[in-house]
Enzyme design. Structure first.
Site, PDB file in Angstrom:
ATOM      1  N   ASP A  40       0.829  -1.211   0.000  1.00  0.00           N
ATOM      2  CA  ASP A  40       0.000   0.000   0.000  1.00  0.00           C
ATOM      3  C   ASP A  40       0.863   1.260   0.000  1.00  0.00           C
ATOM      4  O   ASP A  40       0.452   2.296  -0.526  1.00  0.00           O
ATOM      5  CB  ASP A  40      -0.980  -0.002   1.176  1.00  0.00           C
ATOM      6  CG  ASP A  40      -2.275   0.731   0.820  1.00  0.00           C
ATOM      7  OD1 ASP A  40      -2.709   0.615  -0.344  1.00  0.00           O
ATOM      8  OD2 ASP A  40      -2.831   1.438   1.672  1.00  0.00           O
ATOM      9  N   GLU A  78       0.157  10.756   5.375  1.00  0.00           N
ATOM     10  CA  GLU A  78      -0.053   9.321   5.195  1.00  0.00           C
ATOM     11  C   GLU A  78       1.265   8.629   4.819  1.00  0.00           C
ATOM     12  O   GLU A  78       1.574   7.548   5.328  1.00  0.00           O
ATOM     13  CB  GLU A  78      -1.098   9.106   4.115  1.00  0.00           C
ATOM     14  CG  GLU A  78      -1.707   7.730   4.152  1.00  0.00           C
ATOM     15  CD  GLU A  78      -3.026   7.695   3.406  1.00  0.00           C
ATOM     16  OE1 GLU A  78      -3.937   8.472   3.758  1.00  0.00           O
ATOM     17  OE2 GLU A  78      -3.134   6.904   2.471  1.00  0.00           O
ATOM     18  N   GLU A 109     -11.329   6.022  -2.098  1.00  0.00           N
ATOM     19  CA  GLU A 109     -11.307   6.458  -0.688  1.00  0.00           C
ATOM     20  C   GLU A 109     -12.416   5.785   0.130  1.00  0.00           C
ATOM     21  O   GLU A 109     -12.184   5.356   1.268  1.00  0.00           O
ATOM     22  CB  GLU A 109     -11.445   7.986  -0.599  1.00  0.00           C
ATOM     23  CG  GLU A 109     -10.335   8.774  -1.277  1.00  0.00           C
ATOM     24  CD  GLU A 109      -8.971   8.652  -0.599  1.00  0.00           C
ATOM     25  OE1 GLU A 109      -8.587   7.532  -0.200  1.00  0.00           O
ATOM     26  OE2 GLU A 109      -8.271   9.681  -0.489  1.00  0.00           O
ATOM     27  N   GLU A 165      -9.797  -3.037  -6.070  1.00  0.00           N
ATOM     28  CA  GLU A 165      -9.710  -3.052  -4.598  1.00  0.00           C
ATOM     29  C   GLU A 165      -9.814  -4.488  -4.074  1.00  0.00           C
ATOM     30  O   GLU A 165      -9.076  -4.883  -3.172  1.00  0.00           O
ATOM     31  CB  GLU A 165     -10.792  -2.164  -3.974  1.00  0.00           C
ATOM     32  CG  GLU A 165     -10.570  -0.662  -4.181  1.00  0.00           C
ATOM     33  CD  GLU A 165      -9.389  -0.095  -3.394  1.00  0.00           C
ATOM     34  OE1 GLU A 165      -8.959  -0.700  -2.404  1.00  0.00           O
ATOM     35  OE2 GLU A 165      -8.877   0.978  -3.780  1.00  0.00           O
TER      36      GLU A 165
HETATM   37  C1  LIG Z   1      -5.407   0.096  -2.496  1.00  0.00           C
HETATM   38  C2  LIG Z   1      -5.823   1.325  -1.760  1.00  0.00           C
HETATM   39  N1  LIG Z   1      -7.067   1.833  -1.955  1.00  0.00           N
HETATM   40  C3  LIG Z   1      -7.414   2.974  -1.294  1.00  0.00           C
HETATM   41  C4  LIG Z   1      -6.570   3.599  -0.459  1.00  0.00           C
HETATM   42  C5  LIG Z   1      -7.008   4.851   0.287  1.00  0.00           C
HETATM   43  N2  LIG Z   1      -6.365   5.996  -0.172  1.00  0.00           N
HETATM   44  C6  LIG Z   1      -5.319   3.064  -0.292  1.00  0.00           C
HETATM   45  N3  LIG Z   1      -4.407   3.623   0.542  1.00  0.00           N
HETATM   46  N4  LIG Z   1      -4.935   1.911  -0.940  1.00  0.00           N
END
Ligand SMILES: Cc1ncc(CN)c(N)n1
Length: 225
Positions: A51, A92, A144, A214
């Protein structure tokens, strides 16, 4: 009549229409394993390192939506909302670095998993100037909202999320992030209402693609494939 009536826009209708896929993305077994405390820590670490890569690719995508907001925004506060989201990605990235060192995860020389690579390529395709603002907003909201709904679920009453993962869940599951997602949805709905049938159709397909990516991202984190 007293009380608030819930506003329903195009996005809400799409969520209902594609509820199975939406639920697949927001109630994935990986998330459910965090919520019930059975999560495999090596899966969590894999999610963390992958991520981090995704978020670094996400920054230019959000910047591209901001650029579209500057060009398209009429009377709303789109620019402020998206700028706020972009600014919080700075935090973040710093959070990922400190979380990675807490878990002894190296963020350099990470091999990018196929699902992540494919998702990042998809993000890149949405950055082009030709991509309509309504469509980019739909994608931004879906990306999001998936995290918001997923991680908020791990903080609800009755969840057994391990204490050491609660901070992660709060990062996206907090009320402020929920408010940000609601603002994005409102803006996206506003532009979708005014969009041509062709753009609306493309935005719906984009929403489905985001949800599929996702799910694949969670699969990769959960099972490593
Ligand atoms: C795969 C993924 N999807 C959504 C997000 C949220 N910004 C994230 N950090 N990573």
């Amino acid at each position: 009549m007293e009380g608030k009536t819930k506003e329903e826009g195009i996005i809400e209708r799409w969520v209902m229409k594609h509820l199975l896929l939406y639920t697949g993305a927001t109630r994935h077994p990986f998330i459910l394993s965090i919520r019930d405390g059975s999560v495999d820590i090596s899966s969590f670490k894999r999610w963390l390192e992958q991520d981090y890569i995704f978020v670094r690719e996400f920054v230019p995508f959000v910047a591209s939506v901001l650029l579209k907001a500057c060009k398209n925004s009429e009377d709303g506060n789109d620019m402020e909302v998206i700028l706020g989201g972009l600014a919080s990605l700075n935090d973040e990235i710093a959070w990922f670095k400190s979380e990675a060192s807490k878990w002894d995860v190296s963020l350099s020389n990470t091999v990018v998993h196929k699902a992540n690579q494919t998702y990042c390529r998809f993000l890149e395709s949405l950055m082009s100037r030709e991509v309509e603002y309504a469509l980019a907003l739909t994608a931004l909201w879906a990306i999001e909202a998936t995290y918001q709904e997923s991680f908020a679920h791990c903080l609800e009453d009755g969840s057994k999320t391990p204490p050491e993962l609660q901070e992660t869940c709060r990062r996206w599951g907090n009320e402020g992030f929920g408010e940000y997602c609601r603002s994005l949805k409102k803006i996206a709905n506003r532009y979708l209402e005014k969009a041509s049938a062709d753009v609306i159709a493309k935005a719906e397909v984009t929403l489905l693609h985001v949800l599929e990516h996702e799910v694949e991202f969670w699969n990769m984190s959960h099972r490593g494939t």
